[in-house]
Design a protein around this motif. Structure first.
Motif, mmCIF file in Angstrom:
data_model
loop_
_atom_site.group_PDB
_atom_site.id
_atom_site.type_symbol
_atom_site.label_atom_id
_atom_site.label_comp_id
_atom_site.label_asym_id
_atom_site.label_seq_id
_atom_site.Cartn_x
_atom_site.Cartn_y
_atom_site.Cartn_z
ATOM 1 N N GLN A 51 0.845 -1.207 0.000
ATOM 2 C CA GLN A 51 0.000 0.000 0.000
ATOM 3 C C GLN A 51 0.877 1.254 0.000
ATOM 4 O OE1 GLN A 51 -3.137 -0.592 -0.132
ATOM 5 N NE2 GLN A 51 -4.371 0.922 0.961
ATOM 6 N N ALA A 52 1.898 1.245 0.867
ATOM 7 C CA ALA A 52 2.789 2.411 0.972
ATOM 8 C C ALA A 52 3.576 2.588 -0.316
ATOM 9 C CB ALA A 52 3.738 2.230 2.156
ATOM 10 N N GLU A 53 3.980 1.471 -0.912
ATOM 11 C CA GLU A 53 4.738 1.561 -2.171
ATOM 12 C C GLU A 53 3.848 2.089 -3.297
ATOM 13 O OE1 GLU A 53 8.134 -1.896 -1.529
ATOM 14 O OE2 GLU A 53 6.300 -2.391 -2.630
ATOM 15 N N ASN A 54 2.599 1.691 -3.235
ATOM 16 C CA ASN A 54 1.647 2.145 -4.249
ATOM 17 C C ASN A 54 1.509 3.679 -4.218
ATOM 18 O OD1 ASN A 54 -0.273 1.914 -6.176
ATOM 19 N ND2 ASN A 54 -1.953 1.503 -4.750
ATOM 20 N N ILE A 55 1.366 4.235 -3.020
ATOM 21 C CA ILE A 55 1.252 5.700 -2.896
ATOM 22 C C ILE A 55 2.577 6.353 -3.311
ATOM 23 C CG2 ILE A 55 0.940 7.596 -1.259
ATOM 24 C CD1 ILE A 55 -1.051 5.870 0.252
ATOM 25 N N SER A 56 3.703 5.701 -2.940
ATOM 26 C CA SER A 56 5.013 6.248 -3.319
ATOM 27 C C SER A 56 5.164 6.279 -4.831
ATOM 28 C CB SER A 56 6.145 5.410 -2.717
ATOM 29 O OG SER A 56 6.019 5.367 -1.334
ATOM 30 N N ASP A 57 4.619 5.242 -5.508
ATOM 31 C CA ASP A 57 4.682 5.216 -6.978
ATOM 32 C C ASP A 57 3.972 6.440 -7.566
ATOM 33 O OD1 ASP A 57 6.088 2.878 -7.116
ATOM 34 O OD2 ASP A 57 4.320 1.587 -7.364
ATOM 35 N N ARG A 58 2.814 6.726 -6.976
ATOM 36 C CA ARG A 58 2.038 7.865 -7.482
ATOM 37 C C ARG A 58 2.803 9.171 -7.253
ATOM 38 N NH1 ARG A 58 -3.828 7.299 -7.747
ATOM 39 N NH2 ARG A 58 -4.330 5.084 -7.724
ATOM 40 N N ASP A 182 0.693 -3.176 17.146
ATOM 41 C CA ASP A 182 1.276 -1.839 17.137
ATOM 42 C C ASP A 182 2.064 -1.733 15.853
ATOM 43 O OD1 ASP A 182 0.392 -0.749 19.409
ATOM 44 O OD2 ASP A 182 2.069 -1.425 20.640
ATOM 45 N N ILE A 183 1.745 -0.694 15.057
ATOM 46 C CA ILE A 183 2.435 -0.579 13.770
ATOM 47 C C ILE A 183 3.036 0.815 13.665
ATOM 48 C CG2 ILE A 183 2.166 -0.721 11.265
ATOM 49 C CD1 ILE A 183 -0.348 -2.394 11.769
ATOM 50 N N SER A 184 4.259 0.864 13.208
ATOM 51 C CA SER A 184 4.832 2.180 12.895
ATOM 52 C C SER A 184 5.463 2.110 11.514
ATOM 53 C CB SER A 184 5.852 2.594 13.951
ATOM 54 O OG SER A 184 7.029 1.863 13.779
ATOM 55 N N MET A 185 5.346 3.252 10.822
ATOM 56 C CA MET A 185 5.895 3.305 9.466
ATOM 57 C C MET A 185 6.625 4.624 9.310
ATOM 58 S SD MET A 185 3.768 3.380 5.918
ATOM 59 C CE MET A 185 3.270 1.685 5.863
ATOM 60 N N LYS A 186 7.815 4.566 8.746
ATOM 61 C CA LYS A 186 8.480 5.833 8.471
ATOM 62 C C LYS A 186 9.166 5.793 7.124
ATOM 63 C CE LYS A 186 12.717 5.088 11.101
ATOM 64 N NZ LYS A 186 13.584 5.635 12.136
ATOM 65 N N PHE A 187 9.336 7.014 6.579
ATOM 66 C CA PHE A 187 9.998 7.175 5.294
ATOM 67 C C PHE A 187 11.339 7.828 5.562
ATOM 68 C CE2 PHE A 187 6.740 6.288 2.023
ATOM 69 C CZ PHE A 187 5.679 6.024 2.869
ATOM 70 N N GLY A 188 12.393 7.279 5.001
ATOM 71 C CA GLY A 188 13.735 7.805 5.253
ATOM 72 C C GLY A 188 14.016 7.762 6.750
ATOM 73 N N ASP A 189 14.705 8.800 7.237
ATOM 74 C CA ASP A 189 15.010 8.822 8.665
ATOM 75 C C ASP A 189 14.029 9.736 9.390
ATOM 76 O OD1 ASP A 189 16.395 8.073 10.825
ATOM 77 O OD2 ASP A 189 17.972 9.591 10.630
ATOM 78 N N GLY A 190 12.796 9.724 8.885
ATOM 79 C CA GLY A 190 11.853 10.730 9.363
ATOM 80 C C GLY A 190 10.996 10.280 10.524
ATOM 81 N N PHE A 191 9.873 10.966 10.663
ATOM 82 C CA PHE A 191 8.947 10.753 11.768
ATOM 83 C C PHE A 191 8.226 9.402 11.601
ATOM 84 C CE2 PHE A 191 4.539 11.262 13.230
ATOM 85 C CZ PHE A 191 4.762 11.539 14.568
ATOM 86 N N ALA A 192 8.109 8.665 12.717
ATOM 87 C CA ALA A 192 7.426 7.371 12.636
ATOM 88 C C ALA A 192 5.936 7.572 12.857
ATOM 89 C CB ALA A 192 8.004 6.419 13.674
ATOM 90 N N MET A 193 5.154 7.112 11.899
ATOM 91 C CA MET A 193 3.697 7.237 12.027
ATOM 92 C C MET A 193 3.165 5.971 12.692
ATOM 93 S SD MET A 193 2.935 8.843 8.286
ATOM 94 C CE MET A 193 4.001 7.750 7.403
ATOM 95 N N TYR A 219 11.702 1.717 -2.009
ATOM 96 C CA TYR A 219 11.685 3.041 -1.372
ATOM 97 C C TYR A 219 12.276 2.929 0.025
ATOM 98 C CZ TYR A 219 8.460 4.106 -5.151
ATOM 99 O OH TYR A 219 7.904 4.265 -6.385
ATOM 100 N N ALA A 220 12.597 4.116 0.576
ATOM 101 C CA ALA A 220 13.174 4.104 1.933
ATOM 102 C C ALA A 220 12.045 4.034 2.958
ATOM 103 C CB ALA A 220 14.011 5.359 2.141
ATOM 104 N N ILE A 221 11.308 2.934 2.901
ATOM 105 C CA ILE A 221 10.176 2.778 3.838
ATOM 106 C C ILE A 221 10.548 1.695 4.851
ATOM 107 C CG2 ILE A 221 7.715 2.298 4.083
ATOM 108 C CD1 ILE A 221 7.448 2.792 1.052
ATOM 109 N N THR A 222 10.384 2.034 6.124
ATOM 110 C CA THR A 222 10.627 1.045 7.180
ATOM 111 C C THR A 222 9.311 0.815 7.914
ATOM 112 O OG1 THR A 222 12.779 2.039 7.476
ATOM 113 C CG2 THR A 222 12.085 0.471 9.162
#
Ligand SMILES: Nc1nc2c(ncn2[C@@H]2O[C@@H]3COP(=O)(O)O[C@H]4[C@@H](O)[C@H](n5cnc6c(=O)[nH]c(N)nc65)O[C@@H]4COP(=O)(O)O[C@H]3[C@H]2O)c(=O)[nH]1
Length: 527
Positions: A51-58, A182-193, A219-222
């Motif tokens: 899902q996150a990659e899909n939005i990143s593609d857009r 509990d789920i967290s997602m962040k892009f690069g070294d940024g804020f964890a959502m 992508y840089a998604i963790t």
């Protein structure tokens, strides 16, 4: 027959038999529940990541499209940017940047704010041409996370797209709620959502928690997904409910089998004891033929057990039961007594070899020496040569004490034979260590003889080994003339087997020997 009193350790066996299947079931289902949780974590992670990659593609397509507006004046393109920003889902704003300053944005049109002011944090010190960063908020919407996607060229020009973090939060929240993750997602070294409120997050180190960290290949998604202990317990309960009935049935079965085994075990012990008291055991004697003197020069004493109902118990069955039930020493003492009693009716030539079988446990027993000396004294009226037949197992460990005892008995005129040679699993070194006189070849090897002139490599090796060690050889289980001739041709002097005689009762032994010694039967006996 039931044992009258059930020792406490029998109860321990029963408890263990009942508990083992249940404990194994608990352990197995716990492990399986852990695996299920891991599989569910993997499915959730993969779904969220795509899902996150899909939005990143857009966002990537969007920033690539905006590159064509390089060197355009904002006034000329701001309507188109506005259209980009509002017509495409997910984007909070899109725009163009020169040397770190936003020069045109879909939300504010022409402006000169630094991008760092908009995302309210410094840009990452090192980044590629295409990069992304999650932030806690932006200058326009400061209480909602966002993800910045940048497409930079080398002249300091860049296009950007800000995706509203609520999209990510919504789908990680939906996935987390279903399994209490509990789920967290962040892009690069940024804020964890996060999917929930960070303060209520479970500690990763708690027992029962499972955590899966995944990174996008593109992508840089963790992504970090942690399941709670309650998830593990829930899965455990599900697996337990399906497997526990089977474990309970197994447990009952084990208890029944163990109880049966304990009954048989204790009843065997009691029955052997009672059998001795009631004189149910007797001794049969199997003559041994000496090919050199052409006479029966010895006999082996073999124990027999006839139950009150007339049933004969096989010696290998009751001997091994007596060994495992700690009854072999009393049983052997009984045998020695019976042989002394039997011998009262015999007339034997002095030096006649009378052999008895001894169990390993007896050799270690404190009263072993006195038992054998008492037996020798009881037989003294016939002046026989007493032979002790020991199995290879008796000699395992090259016990110094046993060796000394045997040496002492030999000095007193007792002969030592190694029985069933080649069937035990023990090193041959004992042949040199222990004082031995005879080697008895097991009937299994005699059975391998196929013709008088043929070859039986193992049997031949045993005979030549005995020869090298200056041991006399007795072949057991000789049933036909071909076997007899083969053994004779190979220098074996002592023959025991149905060809000459089956084990016989004491009452007939003496007469039988008188009848046959001197006139050796040419045909096998039918006894
Ligand atoms: N098929 C066949 N069998 C033959 C032939 N000739 C002799 N046998 C059997 O071979 C066994 C020889 O005894 P073992 O090797 O000492 O093997 C003995 C011995 O290990 C043990 N055993 C018997 N009596 C005693 C005893 O008083 N004390 C101890 N500790 N063990 C004993 O039980 C084993 C089995 O004894 P048995 O059933 O009496 O079986 C005897 C005997 O009946 C033959 O030509 N063909």
């Amino acid at each position: 027959m039931l044992a009258t009193e059930k020792p406490r350790h029998d109860l321990r066996w029963l408890v263990a038999a009942g508990l083992i299947p249940i404990l194994l079931c608990l352990l197995f289902t716990l492990l399986e529940a852990g695996q299920m949780v891991k599989r569910q974590l993997a499915v959730t992670s993969s779904m969220l990541m795509s899902q996150a990659e899909n939005i990143s593609d857009r966002a990537r397509v969007m920033t690539a499209s905006l590159q064509e507006y390089k060197n355009h004046r904002c006034a000329d393109i701001k309507d188109e940017l506005q259209e980009y920003g509002s017509m495409h889902p997910y984007f909070r704003s899109v725009g163009l940047i020169e040397n770190g300053n936003v020069i045109c944005s879909s939300t504010f049109g022409e402006r000169q704010d630094s991008i760092e002011d908009i995302i309210r944090r410094p840009l990452p010190p090192e980044h590629k041409d295409l990069w992304s960063l999650s932030v806690a908020g932006t200058s326009g919407v400061n209480n909602r996370p966002a993800v910045l996607f940048m497409h930079e060229d080398r002249d300091g020009f860049a296009s950007y797209a800000l995706v509203d973090g609520q999209y990510f939060i919504d789908f990680i929240w939906a996935a987390g709620m279903r399994h209490d993750y509990d789920i967290s997602m962040k892009f690069g070294d940024g804020f964890a959502m996060f999917s929930g409120v960070p303060a209520t997050r479970q500690s990763d180190k708690q027992w029962g928690n499972h955590t899966l960290n995944t990174h996008s290949d593109r992508y840089a998604i963790t992504l970090n997904v942690t399941s709670s202990r309650s998830e593990l317990l829930y899965n455990w309960r599900q697996v337990l409910l399906s497997l526990m009935p089977m474990a309970l049935i197994l447990s009952l079965l084990f208890v029944a089998l163990t109880s049966n085994w304990l009954k048989r075990k204790s009843s065997f012990r009691d029955e052997i004891r009672r059998g001795i008291e009631r004189s149910e055991f007797s001794v049969h004697y199997q003559p041994v033929f000496n090919l050199q003197t052409q006479k029966f020069s010895g006999a082996e004493a073999l124990m027999r057990w006839q139950r009150p109902d007339g049933h004969w118990v096989r010696p290998d069955v009751f001997i091994s039961a007596a060994e495992s039930e700690g009854m072999i020493v009393p049983l052997t003492r009984y045998l020695l007594q019976r042989v002394i009693q039997d011998s009262a009716q015999w007339q034997l030539e002095p030096g006649f070899h009378l052999s008895v079988n001894l169990a390993a446990e007896h050799l270690q027993h404190d009263e072993f020496m006195s038992d054998i000396r008492a037996f020798a004294a009881g037989m003294d009226h016939l002046k026989p040569t007493i032979t002790l037949e020991l199995t290879e197992r008796s000699l395992i460990g090259e016990d110094r004490m046993v060796s000394q005892r045997l040496a002492e008995l030999r000095r007193e005129g007792i002969i030592i034979a190694i029985d069933d040679f080649g069937t035990g699993h023990c090193a041959l070194s004992y042949l040199q260590t222990f004082p031995l006189d005879y080697l008895k070849i097991d009937r299994g090897f005699v059975n391998t003889i196929e013709s008088v002139d043929g070859e039986t490599p193992v049997l031949d090796a045993i005979i030549s080994l005995a020869d090298k060690l200056a041991l006399k050889v007795v072949a057991e289980g000789v049933e036909n003339e071909m076997q007899l001739r083969y053994l004779q041709n190979h220098g074996v002097s002592f023959i025991q087997g149905y060809y000459f005689a089956r084990p016989m009762e004491s009452a007939v032994l003496s007469e039988w020997l008188q009848e046959h010694n001197g006139s050796v039967p040419q045909e096998p006996t039918t006894r």
